[in-house]
Motif scaffolding. Structure first.
Motif, PDB file in Angstrom:
ATOM      1  N   GLU A 784      -3.142  -0.542  51.956  1.00 47.01           N
ATOM      2  CA  GLU A 784      -4.449  -0.995  52.162  1.00 47.01           C
ATOM      3  C   GLU A 784      -4.924  -1.458  50.745  1.00 47.01           C
ATOM      4  O   GLU A 784      -4.784  -0.616  49.653  1.00 47.01           O
ATOM      5  CB  GLU A 784      -5.583  -0.204  52.807  1.00 47.01           C
ATOM      6  N   ILE A 785      -5.285  -2.777  50.431  1.00 45.65           N
ATOM      7  CA  ILE A 785      -5.776  -3.405  49.288  1.00 45.65           C
ATOM      8  C   ILE A 785      -7.121  -3.780  49.329  1.00 45.65           C
ATOM      9  O   ILE A 785      -7.355  -4.499  50.339  1.00 45.65           O
ATOM     10  CB  ILE A 785      -4.977  -4.268  48.831  1.00 45.65           C
ATOM     11  N   GLU A 786      -8.187  -3.175  48.617  1.00 47.68           N
ATOM     12  CA  GLU A 786      -9.529  -3.559  48.830  1.00 47.68           C
ATOM     13  C   GLU A 786      -9.835  -4.417  47.739  1.00 47.68           C
ATOM     14  O   GLU A 786      -9.913  -3.818  46.259  1.00 47.68           O
ATOM     15  CB  GLU A 786     -10.407  -2.536  49.104  1.00 47.68           C
ATOM     16  N   ILE A 787     -10.432  -5.585  47.675  1.00 45.27           N
ATOM     17  CA  ILE A 787     -10.665  -6.468  46.277  1.00 45.27           C
ATOM     18  C   ILE A 787     -12.435  -6.796  46.753  1.00 45.27           C
ATOM     19  O   ILE A 787     -12.673  -7.342  47.644  1.00 45.27           O
ATOM     20  CB  ILE A 787     -10.014  -7.824  46.541  1.00 45.27           C
ATOM     21  N   ARG A 788     -12.995  -6.242  45.926  1.00 39.47           N
ATOM     22  CA  ARG A 788     -14.609  -6.518  46.038  1.00 39.47           C
ATOM     23  C   ARG A 788     -15.202  -7.213  44.774  1.00 39.47           C
ATOM     24  O   ARG A 788     -14.781  -6.677  43.498  1.00 39.47           O
ATOM     25  CB  ARG A 788     -15.269  -5.184  46.322  1.00 39.47           C
ATOM     26  N   ASP A 789     -16.164  -7.910  44.801  1.00 38.10           N
ATOM     27  CA  ASP A 789     -16.861  -8.292  43.772  1.00 38.10           C
ATOM     28  C   ASP A 789     -18.370  -8.401  43.863  1.00 38.10           C
ATOM     29  O   ASP A 789     -18.862  -8.464  45.149  1.00 38.10           O
ATOM     30  CB  ASP A 789     -16.302  -9.776  43.388  1.00 38.10           C
ATOM     31  N   ASN A 790     -19.147  -8.489  43.003  1.00 37.70           N
ATOM     32  CA  ASN A 790     -20.627  -8.615  43.105  1.00 37.70           C
ATOM     33  C   ASN A 790     -21.201  -9.948  42.540  1.00 37.70           C
ATOM     34  O   ASN A 790     -22.273 -10.014  42.005  1.00 37.70           O
ATOM     35  CB  ASN A 790     -21.190  -7.413  42.251  1.00 37.70           C
ATOM     36  N   GLY A 791     -20.299 -10.963  43.016  1.00 31.24           N
ATOM     37  CA  GLY A 791     -20.777 -12.335  42.428  1.00 31.24           C
ATOM     38  C   GLY A 791     -21.641 -12.950  43.288  1.00 31.24           C
ATOM     39  O   GLY A 791     -22.382 -12.588  44.202  1.00 31.24           O
ATOM     40  N   ARG A 792     -21.286 -14.603  43.476  1.00 31.04           N
ATOM     41  CA  ARG A 792     -22.219 -15.074  44.315  1.00 31.04           C
ATOM     42  C   ARG A 792     -22.066 -14.940  45.637  1.00 31.04           C
ATOM     43  O   ARG A 792     -23.110 -15.107  46.594  1.00 31.04           O
ATOM     44  CB  ARG A 792     -22.164 -16.737  43.990  1.00 31.04           C
ATOM     45  N   GLY A 793     -21.160 -14.783  46.233  1.00 34.46           N
ATOM     46  CA  GLY A 793     -20.599 -14.808  47.457  1.00 34.46           C
ATOM     47  C   GLY A 793     -20.792 -16.166  48.158  1.00 34.46           C
ATOM     48  O   GLY A 793     -20.924 -17.089  47.460  1.00 34.46           O
ATOM     49  N   PHE A 794     -20.729 -16.078  49.544  1.00 30.33           N
ATOM     50  CA  PHE A 794     -20.728 -17.345  50.305  1.00 30.33           C
ATOM     51  C   PHE A 794     -21.190 -17.243  51.844  1.00 30.33           C
ATOM     52  O   PHE A 794     -20.970 -16.033  52.241  1.00 30.33           O
ATOM     53  CB  PHE A 794     -19.233 -18.255  50.144  1.00 30.33           C
TER      54      PHE A 794
END
Length: 846
Positions: A784-794
């Motif tokens: 399992e690979i989780e990639i999370r950011d707190n940017g603009r999103g969509f």
């Protein structure tokens, strides 16, 4: 006269006529002290020739109370003048030989106050009547007759315990251990109540170390018996010291600096107290008509006759198999037959016809262990290692006998002694069973343990035993509740109790029944590492306090007795009087399982030969099939790597062509359009870096040494560094420092690597300045690979997202996994990649 009053008078008349009139004792040559207690106030006269009057009533004791018909008056001790009920500071009613109470020896009995015969024999007795039953009283115990003190003059206590026992206890300065403890009858003609008078007595024949030499009697006045009702017996290891202490009736006269006062007042009346220099015959008591009593002289003559013709025989009183009692012991030489399996056998052996001498026993189980061994006495704490089927593999047993250092009159006043010992678990041990046993049925006394810990010596801070302080459980101090994980057992489970001592909960046995036994037991799983012998070495520790009185019965234990025919033998010899010996034996058979029978071996041999031949053929077939499968995998692996190399080569060629074209355009623009030349040079620089990255990717993809999880995790780390190194995005990695050495195929490496790189590029292009979190986990064959950011999103509902997300889903779907994407405008994006990782063979191309 009304009918109601007539009925009351009639009932009163019936009750009065039902009361048996007694005649007060007369002094005989064996009377040391005799107090009728008929005086209205002190002193109370001692009728013996060299007697000592009792000079003082304290703390509200009341004389002049009506006694049993024919006996005049008695004294009431159901009073106190201060302190706290149930606590040692209670100032209860008391009658003493000294005029005043003090905290030193000034209130001791005179030095010439005799309380035993020249040979150490004695009988102490009294008549008692309860206002409250023992369990209803507000005292620690109910004292009848005591010789207790503050310093080195604590000799004995004859009292009733609140739990419903009559006891005689030698105290720390008596020079003796042992004593007697017996359950007071609650049913039958002598059942305890608050209506009747009872005669209580303790006698000792002056033979130290002899089971049964100390006897307890409890008899209801008016029961019509012709001799005293014996309720139990015990022993003293030595005769009582002749030191005198604070002599008292109806309480203890001990006081000390720790707040101990007169805390054991008797909740009722006491009368006709006599102390004798002999062990009185059971008929030589006040409720037997004088003409029917057996005098001490006649009793001694009978005892000599019995001793000269005493028949000494042994018998097997009880057999326990795996903790279960065998109720029918075969007679006349018939063998005892047991079911198949490994068994624990416990034999209880005792003397026939009430032998009053100590017996030394040895036993042997011929056919199992030829060694003759000592039988055990007293109570025990045992540790048994069990296999996965809860069959015993080994046992360590710790026996307790006599009294522990620091033992006082009960757990609340005793000092618990710390004890520890090593244990070694046999191979295949899975469970540990701890048993606290009261031993043979005729053993009596008290045993308590606390702070049970089992640890490995190299990790002493980690206890392997749960609830070793016995605090776990709901309302465990209720009579029949149990601490978590513990169970009662034995003939009389009520012997197993929970009490308090030294301010904590203790697991205890209080056994006053000399016909039954009880025990506590618990089983817990212990995790052992089979590859490390030192992991099977344990250390056990506990705290203990006990006062145990052994009986005539002794126990012989044999562990892990397998199928076979055996001959149990026990031999005994008396260690007092004329040397006599006896023996007892029993045949027994443990039936074999069917595979242990004689016919099984030839039949199974032929079957094994056939199975071996089949196994060889199947092994060759499997080896051939495995080789073909390996070749197939190797061919597929080489074909896959050729495809990857070709794809990379095409990509590399394209990048070189773009680089050449851009370089030509830059040359043309140098002279005529310098600004365009600069742009072309920037493009060349960017293309060069991408070319280097593509070459690294090519080398990593075709190198078979990278077919493992560590290499994939390292490659994902490189991707993060390359993509975000010149940006305003900060990447935080959560990758385990030590991953299992699990092989992976090149398809999984390639697709996962490309998917993660694609995700990083999407964040770089669309998320804006932010933080990126990469978490890499592998568990139970699932990556399992989780990639999370707190940017603009969509907006996930928007129609146009480009091909990046589609490519990521397609790559993971080819691996049999899933790609989940969650995003909201201005709240960041979460991408979770999950795929199975088959454990494929790690094959290198030749």
């Amino acid at each position: 006269m009304s009918p109601r009053i007539a009925t009351i008078l009639l009932l009163t008349l019936v009750r009065c006529t039902a009361a048996v009139a007694l005649t007060p004792y007369q002094v005989d040559p064996h009377t040391l002290h005799l107090w009728h207690l008929d005086e209205k106030s002190p002193p109370f006269i001692d009728s013996s020739p060299d007697g000592f009057p009792l000079r003082s009533l304290h703390n509200g004791a009341e004389s002049g109370q009506l006694s049993n018909p024919g006996l005049g008056h008695a004294i009431s001790f159901n009073h106190h003048t201060g302190g706290t009920p149930f606590w040692s500071n209670l100032k209860g009613a008391i009658l003493t030989i000294a005029p005043e109470l003090s905290g030193d020896k000034s209130d001791n009995a005179p030095d010439n106050f005799r309380f035993q015969g020249d040979d150490g024999a004695f009988t102490y007795e009294a008549l008692i009547k309860f206002d409250l039953l023992p369990e209803q009283s507000q005292t620690i115990a109910l004292a009848i007759l005591t010789m207790d003190g503050e310093n080195d003059d604590r000799i004995f206590s004859f009292r009733i315990e609140r739990e419903g026992f009559l006891s005689f206890s030698p105290l720390p300065d008596s020079g003796a251990a042992g004593g007697a403890l017996a359950s007071i009858p609650t049913t039958g003609p002598h059942a305890i109540n608050t209506r009747d008078w009872f005669h209580v007595a303790v006698s000792y024949n002056g033979l130290p170390g002899t089971p049964g030499a100390l006897r307890l009697f409890w008899t209801r006045i008016g029961s019509g018996v012709e001799e005293a009702n014996a309720i139990g017996s015990g022993m003293l290891t030595a005769n009582l010291a002749r030191t005198t202490g604070d002599f008292a009736i109806g309480n203890e006269a001990r006081s000390s600096g720790d707040g101990n006062a007169e805390a054991e007042p008797f909740p009722g009346l006491i009368d006709e107290v006599r102390m004798s220099s002999v062990a009185r015959h059971p008929t030589d008591f006040i409720f037997i008509p004088p003409e029917k009593r057996v005098s001490p002289e006649l009793a001694a003559e009978r005892a000599n006759d019995e001793s000269s013709s005493e028949r000494f025989e042994l018998q097997i009183n009880r057999i326990d198999v795996d903790g279960e009692t065998i109720h029918h012991i075969p007679q006349n030489g018939s063998p005892l037959q047991l079911k198949p399996g490994l068994h624990r056998l416990d034999f209880d052996i005792g003397a026939i016809s009430g032998l009053r001498r100590a017996v030394q026993l040895r036993s042997q189980l011929e056919g199992f262990n030829e060694e003759w061994k000592e039988s055990s006495l007293g109570m025990s704490l045992s540790f048994e290692f069990l296999d996965a089927q809860l069959k015993p593999l080994s046992q360590a047993q710790f026996n307790m006998n006599g009294h522990s250092p620091g033992w006082d009159t009960g757990f609340a006043f005793s000092r618990f002694i710390h004890r520890r010992a090593p244990l070694l678990a046999p191979p295949n041990s899975q469970f540990l069973r701890v048993t606290l046993s009261s031993g043979a049925p005729d053993t009596s006394g008290s045993l308590g343990i606390d702070n049970l810990h089992i640890v490995r010596p190299n990790r002493p801070e980690l206890s392997l035993w749960e609830n070793g302080d016995f605090e776990g459980g709901v309302n465990i101090l209720s009579p029949m509740r149990a601490p978590s994980g513990w169970q009662r057992g034995g003939d009389e489970p009520a012997i197993a109790l929970v009490s308090t001592g030294e301010g904590s909960t203790i697991l205890c046995l209080i056994d006053g029944d000399q016909t039954k036994s009880g025990k506590w037991s618990a089983i817990q799983k212990i995790d052992f590492d089979p590859g490390h012998a030192e992991d099977r070495s344990l250390m056990v520790s506990w705290s203990e306090a006990y006062n145990i009185i052994p009986g005539n019965q002794q126990r012989a234990t044999f562990l892990n007795v397998p199928a076979g025919t055996y001959h149990f033998r026990a031999i005994g010899v008396t260690d007092q009087g004329p040397p006599t010996s006896a023996s007892v034996s029993l045949e027994l058979e443990v039936k074999p399982y069917f595979w242990e029978t004689t016919w099984f071996t030839p039949a199974i041999t032929a079957s094994i030969i056939s199975l071996i031949a089949i196994a060889i053929l199947r092994h060759r077939h499997r080896r051939h099939h495995r080789r073909m499968h390996e070749l197939s995998l190797q061919t597929a692996l080489e074909r896959d790597r050729t495809r990857i190399a070709r794809d990379m080569h095409d990509d590399l060629g394209t990048r070189v062509s773009v680089l050449n074209l851009t370089a030509s355009l830059a040359r043309r623009s140098i002279g005529c359009a310098p600004e365009k030349a600069s742009a072309h040079l920037d493009k060349i620089s960017t293309a060069s870096r991408e070319l280097v990255a593509a070459m690294d990717e090519l080398v990593w993809a075709v190198d078979p040494s990278n077919d493992h999880l560590d290499s994939l995790a390292l490659q994902l780390t490189r991707h993060a560094e390359e993509v975000f190194q010149d940006s305003e995005i900060r990447c935080r990695l959560d990758i385990p420092p030590s991953l299992p050495h699990h092989p992976i195929n090149s398809d999984l490496r390639h697709h996962v690597s490309m998917a993660v790189r694609e995700a990083f590029h999407n964040i770089l292009k669309h998320a804006g300045p932010c933080e990126v979190f990469l978490k890499f986990t592998f568990e139970a064959g699932q990556l399992e690979i989780e990639i999370r950011d707190n940017g603009r999103g969509f907006d996930e509902t928007a129609a146009n997202h480009g091909n990046g997300l589609i490519n990521i889903r397609n790559r993971i779907r080819e691996l049999g996994g899933t790609a989940k994407i969650q995003s909201q405008g201005h709240k960041g994006t979460l991408l979770v990649l999950q795929c199975p990782v088959p454990k494929t063979p790690h094959l290198r191309t030749p």
